[in-house]
Design a protein around this motif. Structure first.
Motif, PDB file in Angstrom:
ATOM      1  N   LYS A 101       0.780   1.099  -0.256  1.00 33.38           N
ATOM      2  CA  LYS A 101      -0.534   1.730  -0.181  1.00 33.38           C
ATOM      3  C   LYS A 101      -1.364   1.335  -1.394  1.00 33.38           C
ATOM      4  N   GLN A 126     -11.249   1.419   5.510  1.00 34.02           N
ATOM      5  CA  GLN A 126     -10.140   2.248   5.974  1.00 34.02           C
ATOM      6  C   GLN A 126     -10.053   3.564   5.213  1.00 34.02           C
ATOM      7  N   GLN A 127     -10.201   3.505   3.872  1.00 31.60           N
ATOM      8  CA  GLN A 127      -9.877   4.702   3.086  1.00 31.60           C
ATOM      9  C   GLN A 127     -10.877   5.058   2.010  1.00 31.60           C
ATOM     10  N   THR A 129     -13.093   4.633  -1.663  1.00 32.31           N
ATOM     11  CA  THR A 129     -12.713   4.447  -3.066  1.00 32.31           C
ATOM     12  C   THR A 129     -12.790   5.801  -3.777  1.00 32.31           C
ATOM     13  N   HIS A 154      -3.363  10.588  -3.778  1.00 33.97           N
ATOM     14  CA  HIS A 154      -2.958   9.311  -3.172  1.00 33.97           C
ATOM     15  C   HIS A 154      -1.659   8.751  -3.754  1.00 33.97           C
TER      16      HIS A 154
END
Length: 162
Positions: A101, A126-127, A129, A154
């Protein structure tokens, strides 16, 4: 899981001798918060890769032994014509092998992401910052700030020994 590090840190290395905030952040602030206060183990190029080691294979080995990859996004990283080897390997591992990840820390306001490598833009889509806004606060070293809470969210769970 055979991993030694919780995260491998990728940052733009300054080829001049002037100390900059990103290096201060990587060598001082991150270890202070994530290692000393939160119990994580980071792998930082220049600190955990030894002189005389074959850099390329050392980077690959350390990344394979890391649970996460933390990439610091800065203008220097974006404007760099040739991405650093560790960044190249990291993105390959994250996207092709899909086994690591990635945590993206936006250290400066990047604005538009169009100059970024396609692989980085994909990960951002996707995710997103985590944006560093700590220079506006009095205590950037507070592990309870919103920024560090997001980073810890995370990160892998730490196995604290009792």
């Amino acid at each position: 899981d055979g991993k030694i590090y919780d995260a491998y840190v990728i940052y733009p290395r300054n080829h001049t001798n002037e100390a900059n905030f990103v290096e201060y952040f990587v060598y001082q602030i991150m270890p202070d918060i994530l290692e000393n206060k939160c119990g994580y183990k980071l792998c930082i190029y220049g600190r955990d890769i030894y002189p005389g080691e074959d850099t390329a294979s050392a980077i690959e080995k350390r990344m394979q032994k890391s649970r996460r990859l933390i990439i610091l996004l800065t203008h220097q990283l974006i404007n760099c014509k040739e991405p650093a080897y560790d960044q190249h390997i990291a993105l390959y591992n994250a996207l092709i092998q899909n086994d690591t990840k990635v945590i993206l820390l936006e250290m400066e306001t990047i604005g538009t992401y169009e100059k970024l490598q396609e692989s980085l833009r994909f990960i951002i889509k996707q995710q997103g910052t985590i944006k560093w806004k700590e220079q506006h606060t009095v205590h950037p070293q507070s592990s309870n700030s919103r920024f560090w809470k997001q980073v810890r969210y995370h990160m892998p769970l730490t196995l604290k020994s009792s």
